[in-house]
Design an enzyme around this catalytic site. Structure first.
Site, PDB file in Angstrom:
ATOM      1  CG  ASN A 148      -3.590  -5.347 -27.222  1.00  0.00           C
ATOM      2  OD1 ASN A 148      -3.757  -5.769 -26.090  1.00  0.00           O
ATOM      3  ND2 ASN A 148      -3.874  -4.117 -27.565  1.00  0.00           N
ATOM      4  N   GLY A 224     -10.128  -5.331 -22.534  1.00  0.00           N
ATOM      5  CA  GLY A 224     -10.478  -6.198 -23.654  1.00  0.00           C
ATOM      6  C   GLY A 224     -11.510  -5.516 -24.535  1.00  0.00           C
ATOM      7  CB  THR A 226     -16.815  -2.580 -26.633  1.00  0.00           C
ATOM      8  OG1 THR A 226     -15.768  -1.600 -26.641  1.00  0.00           O
ATOM      9  CG2 THR A 226     -18.093  -1.935 -26.153  1.00  0.00           C
ATOM     10  CB  THR A 228     -15.374  -9.255 -23.745  1.00  0.00           C
ATOM     11  OG1 THR A 228     -15.120  -9.679 -25.067  1.00  0.00           O
ATOM     12  CG2 THR A 228     -15.102 -10.378 -22.784  1.00  0.00           C
ATOM     13  CD  GLU A 246      -8.711   1.451 -18.830  1.00  0.00           C
ATOM     14  OE1 GLU A 246      -8.959   2.068 -19.885  1.00  0.00           O
ATOM     15  OE2 GLU A 246      -8.496   2.027 -17.749  1.00  0.00           O
ATOM     16  CB  CYS A 280      -7.155  -0.100 -27.174  1.00  0.00           C
ATOM     17  SG  CYS A 280      -5.925   0.374 -25.941  1.00  0.00           S
ATOM     18  CD  GLU A 458      -6.990  -0.101 -14.533  1.00  0.00           C
ATOM     19  OE1 GLU A 458      -5.912  -0.543 -14.973  1.00  0.00           O
ATOM     20  OE2 GLU A 458      -7.953  -0.833 -14.281  1.00  0.00           O
TER      21      GLU A 458
HETATM   22  P1  NDP Z   1     -11.535  -9.955 -25.520  1.00  0.00           P
HETATM   23  O1  NDP Z   1     -12.575  -9.064 -24.984  1.00  0.00           O
HETATM   24  O2  NDP Z   1     -11.917 -11.022 -26.458  1.00  0.00           O
HETATM   25  O3  NDP Z   1     -10.764 -10.698 -24.335  1.00  0.00           O
HETATM   26  C1  NDP Z   1     -10.126 -10.008 -23.268  1.00  0.00           C
HETATM   27  C2  NDP Z   1      -9.937 -10.971 -22.102  1.00  0.00           C
HETATM   28  O4  NDP Z   1     -11.217 -11.310 -21.576  1.00  0.00           O
HETATM   29  C3  NDP Z   1      -9.282 -12.284 -22.486  1.00  0.00           C
HETATM   30  O5  NDP Z   1      -8.469 -12.722 -21.424  1.00  0.00           O
HETATM   31  C4  NDP Z   1     -10.475 -13.189 -22.667  1.00  0.00           C
HETATM   32  O6  NDP Z   1     -10.143 -14.543 -22.537  1.00  0.00           O
HETATM   33  C5  NDP Z   1     -11.354 -12.718 -21.532  1.00  0.00           C
HETATM   34  N1  NDP Z   1     -12.774 -13.014 -21.671  1.00  0.00           N
HETATM   35  C6  NDP Z   1     -13.491 -13.302 -22.784  1.00  0.00           C
HETATM   36  N2  NDP Z   1     -14.804 -13.494 -22.478  1.00  0.00           N
HETATM   37  C7  NDP Z   1     -14.919 -13.305 -21.146  1.00  0.00           C
HETATM   38  C8  NDP Z   1     -16.010 -13.357 -20.217  1.00  0.00           C
HETATM   39  N3  NDP Z   1     -17.259 -13.615 -20.619  1.00  0.00           N
HETATM   40  N4  NDP Z   1     -15.761 -13.115 -18.913  1.00  0.00           N
HETATM   41  C9  NDP Z   1     -14.520 -12.812 -18.492  1.00  0.00           C
HETATM   42  N5  NDP Z   1     -13.433 -12.769 -19.314  1.00  0.00           N
HETATM   43  C10 NDP Z   1     -13.632 -13.007 -20.616  1.00  0.00           C
HETATM   44  O7  NDP Z   1     -10.441  -8.990 -26.136  1.00  0.00           O
HETATM   45  P2  NDP Z   1      -9.183  -9.367 -27.001  1.00  0.00           P
HETATM   46  O8  NDP Z   1      -8.306 -10.298 -26.203  1.00  0.00           O
HETATM   47  O9  NDP Z   1      -9.645  -9.806 -28.358  1.00  0.00           O
HETATM   48  O10 NDP Z   1      -8.440  -7.959 -27.082  1.00  0.00           O
HETATM   49  C11 NDP Z   1      -8.694  -7.006 -28.030  1.00  0.00           C
HETATM   50  C12 NDP Z   1      -9.606  -5.933 -27.495  1.00  0.00           C
HETATM   51  O11 NDP Z   1      -9.040  -5.359 -26.322  1.00  0.00           O
HETATM   52  C13 NDP Z   1      -9.798  -4.789 -28.464  1.00  0.00           C
HETATM   53  O12 NDP Z   1     -11.151  -4.418 -28.524  1.00  0.00           O
HETATM   54  C14 NDP Z   1      -8.979  -3.664 -27.851  1.00  0.00           C
HETATM   55  O13 NDP Z   1      -9.415  -2.381 -28.227  1.00  0.00           O
HETATM   56  C15 NDP Z   1      -9.147  -3.933 -26.405  1.00  0.00           C
HETATM   57  N6  NDP Z   1      -8.077  -3.300 -25.649  1.00  0.00           N
HETATM   58  C16 NDP Z   1      -8.367  -2.197 -24.888  1.00  0.00           C
HETATM   59  C17 NDP Z   1      -7.363  -1.531 -24.219  1.00  0.00           C
HETATM   60  C18 NDP Z   1      -7.649  -0.335 -23.350  1.00  0.00           C
HETATM   61  O14 NDP Z   1      -6.817  -0.024 -22.492  1.00  0.00           O
HETATM   62  N7  NDP Z   1      -8.766   0.360 -23.509  1.00  0.00           N
HETATM   63  C19 NDP Z   1      -5.956  -1.967 -24.317  1.00  0.00           C
HETATM   64  C20 NDP Z   1      -5.786  -3.139 -25.114  1.00  0.00           C
HETATM   65  C21 NDP Z   1      -6.813  -3.765 -25.770  1.00  0.00           C
HETATM   66  P3  NDP Z   1      -9.710 -15.441 -23.815  1.00  0.00           P
HETATM   67  O15 NDP Z   1      -9.153 -14.564 -24.857  1.00  0.00           O
HETATM   68  O16 NDP Z   1      -8.708 -16.333 -23.237  1.00  0.00           O
HETATM   69  O17 NDP Z   1     -10.963 -16.127 -24.251  1.00  0.00           O
END
Ligand code: NDP
Length: 478
Positions: A148, A224, A226, A228, A246, A280, A458
Site C-alpha cells: 500500500n 502487513g 494480521t 501473515t 505492524e 492501515c 517504531e
Molecule cells: P500481506 O500480509 O499479505 O503481505 C505483507 C508482506 O509479507 C508482503 O511482502 C508479502 O509478500 C509478505 N508475506 C506474505 N506471506 C509471508 C510469509 N509467510 N512469510 C513472510 N512474508 C510473507 O499484506 P498486504 O501486502 O496485503 O498488505 C496489507 C496489509 O498490511 C493490511 O492488513 C494492512 O493493514 C497492513 N498494513 C499495516 C501497516 C501498519 O503499519 N500497521 C501499514 C501498512 C499496511 P507478497 O505480497 O509478495 O506475497
C-alpha cells in the site's frame, strides 16, 4: 521490464528461472516481471549481509548518518520518478504519490540521519558504580513490506536499521516492486558498501518465509496483514529473533456533536478514503453523535460523492484503482456481506471508465449505514474504500464501540472541546489516536498497535531501540 535481485552490491539473476508478472492496477496490463526468488537466493542475500555487517557496524554513527543523507539526496534527485512509479505500480493518484510516498521516502532517510547523529550512550550513576548503556547493532535484519505504501514503508525500516549498524535483506511485496528497485539503484549509485542493503524479490510463501525463518537472520521487521504477521511470528519465535509486527487495523473516527463540521467532514472523508482506503490507519468506521448525525451524514455523503475517481496519472484524480483484481473481489465480498448483515449502501457502485482503464480494479467510494456495531463488516479490516457509519449518544458508548474490535491500531476524535477529545482518546485501546486531525505524523513519536494490530513500536527512538541491542557495562568505583 525485468527487475533483478540486488545482492552483495550487484543486480543479479535468480535461481529457478521463474518470474511473476507485475500488473498495473489501473489497466490490468502487465508492465514488468519480478524474479520468483527461492531459498537459494535468500541464502545468498543473507550471506552477503552477514559478511558486510562487521565492517559496517564498526563505522561511527556520524559516518553512517552521512550515508543516509547521501541516499536521501539520491532519492530526492529522482522525486518525480518515485511518484510516477509508485502511482503506476499501486494505482494511487499521482498527487498522493508525490505528496506522501515520494516525500516521506526522502524524509525517512533524512530524519533518521539526524536521529542517529544525536543518539548518545546513556549513563546511570550509582553511589559506588557507573553504568554505561551503549547501543550495538543486532546483526542481519529481514525487512518485509506490503503494497500500500511501498517505498514509504521500506525506507522507514531501511534507514534506522542500517543507521544503527545492521545490514539488511529486503523483501517488498511482489505486487509493487518498482520503487524498491529504484531504491537499490540509488544505493548502488551512491556507492554504499556492498552487502549492507540487499533485496530479494518474490512471493511471501517462497522468499518471504525463507527469509523470516533463515537461521542467520537476527531480526525481523514486518508490516502487513494480521494473519501473515501471525505466520511470521511463528517462524521467527523458535530462534528468538527480535521481531516487530505492524499489522492491520479497523479504526474509528469519533465525531462529537460539538465538532467544527466543515473541517470534520473533510478530515473524516480523507481518513476513510485516502489511498482508496488502503492505509492501515484509515478510519473505516465513523461513529457520529446523535445531535449532529443527520447533518453530518448528509454532508459526508456529498463530500464522498464529489471525489473524482479515475486515471491515477491525472493531477485532478482523488481516488485511483485498488491494488489487484483479487483484492477488489475481497472488497466486493464485504459489500455483499454488508447487505446480508442488514446494511444499506448509501453510495457506491462502479465507475464507468474509458479505455485503457476499463479493465482496471475500480470501485466507487462506498458508505454503508444501518450495520450493527458488532457485525463483521464493521469490525473486520476491509482495506478498501468502504466506510460504515454508526450513531451513538454518550461518549462512553462511542468508546465501547471503538474498542469492540480485535484490532487496536489507531483512531481519531473530532470535537470542539480538546479536553473531552483527550479524555476519549485516552480510553481507546490503540497505539495512536488523533484529535481533530488524522495521519498527522511527527516521526519522533511512536508508531504501532496493540491487540491484533501488532507488537512493538517504531518511529524515532523506538526504531533506534528496536534496531539495536542495548548493552549495559557497569564499572565499580575504586
Ligand atoms: P500481506 O500480509 O499479505 O503481505 C505483507 C508482506 O509479507 C508482503 O511482502 C508479502 O509478500 C509478505 N508475506 C506474505 N506471506 C509471508 C510469509 N509467510 N512469510 C513472510 N512474508 C510473507 O499484506 P498486504 O501486502 O496485503 O498488505 C496489507 C496489509 O498490511 C493490511 O492488513 C494492512 O493493514 C497492513 N498494513 C499495516 C501497516 C501498519 O503499519 N500497521 C501499514 C501498512 C499496511 P507478497 O505480497 O509478495 O506475497
Amino acid at each position: 521490464m525485468d527487475l533483478m535481485n540486488y545482492i552483495g552490491g550487484k543486480f543479479e539473476g535468480h535461481s529457478g528461472g521463474k518470474w511473476l508478472d507485475v500488473k498495473e492496477p489501473a489497466t490490468g496490463n502487465v508492465f514488468a516481471r519480478v524474479p520468483l526468488s527461492n531459498s537459494t537466493d535468500v541464502d545468498s542475500a543473507v550471506r552477503a549481509a552477514r559478511e558486510a555487517q562487521p565492517e559496517w557496524g564498526g563505522l561511527g554513527s556520524n559516518e553512517r548518518a552521512r550515508w543516509l543523507d547521501s541516499i536521501a539526496d539520491g532519492l530526492e534527485s529522482r522525486y518525480e520518478e518515485i511518484a510516477s512509479l509508485e502511482s503506476r505500480d499501486t494505482g494511487k493518484p499521482i498527487s498522493l504519490a508525490r505528496a506522501v510516498d515520494a516525500y516521506r521516502s526522502v524524509a525517512n532517510f533524512r530524519f533518521f540521519a539526524g536521529e542517529i547523529r544525536s543518539h548518545e550512550e546513556e549513563v546511570f550513576e550509582m553511589s559506588d558504580a557507573t553504568n554505561f548503556v551503549s547501543y550495538r547493532p543486532v546483526g542481519v535484519g529481514a525487512l518485509i513490506t506490503p503494497w500500500n505504501l511501498p517505498l514509504y514503508l521500506l525506507s522507514w525500516k531501511v534507514a534506522p536499521a542500517i543507521g544503527m549498524g545492521n545490514t539488511v535483506v529486503c523483501k517488498p511485496s511482489e505486487l509493487t516492486p518498482m520503487t524498491a528497485n529504484l531504491l537499490m539503484e540509488v544505493i548502488d549509485e551512491v556507492g554504499l558498501p556492498e552487502g549492507v542493503v540487499n533485496l530479494v524479490h518474490g512471493d511471501g510463501l517462497g522468499a518471504g518465509s525463507s527469509l523470516v525463518s533463515h537461521g542467520d537472520v537476527d531480526l525481523v521487521s514486518f508490516t502487513g496483514g494480521t494473519s501473515t504477521g501471525s505466520e511470521v511470528a511463528k517462524a521467527a519465535a523458535p530462534q528468538f529473533k527480535k521481531i516487530s509486527l505492524e499489522l492491520g487495523g479497523k479504526n474509528s473516527s469519533i465525531v462529537l456533536d460539538d465538532c467544527e463540521i466543515d473541517s470534520t467532514v473533510k478530515g473524516v472523508v480523507r481518513s476513510g478514503f485516502l489511498n482508496q482506503g488502503q492505509v492501515c490507519l484509515c478510519g473505516s468506521r465513523v461513529l457520529v453523535q446523535d445531535g449532529i448525525y443527520d447533518e453530518f451524514v448528509e454532508r459526508f455523503i456529498e463530500e464522498v460523492e464529489s471525489m473524482k475517481i479515475g486515471d491515477p496519472s491525472d493531477e485532478e484524480t482523488d481516488l485511483g484503482a485498488l491494488i489487484s483484481a483479487e483484492h477488489l473481489t475481497k472488497v466486493e465480498g464485504y459489500i455483499e456481506l454488508a447487505k446480508e448483515e442488514g446494511g444499506t449502501i448509501v453510495t457506491g457502485g462502479y465507475p464507468c471508465l474509458p479505455e485503457p482503464l476499463a479493465n482496471g480494479n475500480w470501485i466507487a467510494p462506498t458508505v454503508i449505514t444501518g450495520l450493527s456495531v458488532d457485525s463483521r463488516c464493521s469490525t473486520e479490516e476491509i482495506f478498501g474504500p468502504v466506510v460504515s457509519v454508526h450513531r451513538f449518544s454518550e461518549d462512553s458508548e462511542a468508546i465501547g464501540i471503538a474498542n469492540n474490535t480485535r484490532y487496536g491500531l489507531a483512531g481519531s476524535v473530532w470535537t470542539g472541546d480538546i479536553e473531552r477529545g483527550r479524555r476519549i482518546a485516552d480510553s481507546i485501546h490503540t497505539g495512536m489516536v488523533w484529535v481533530n486531525t488524522w495521519l498527522h505524523r511527527d516521526l519522533r513519536a511512536p508508531f504501532g498497535g496493540v491487540k491484533d494490530s501488532g507488537v512493538g513500536r517504531e518511529g524515532g527512538k523506538w526504531s533506534l531501540g528496536f534496531f539495536s541491542e542495548a548493552t549495559n557495562v557497569c564499572v565499580k568505583h575504586d
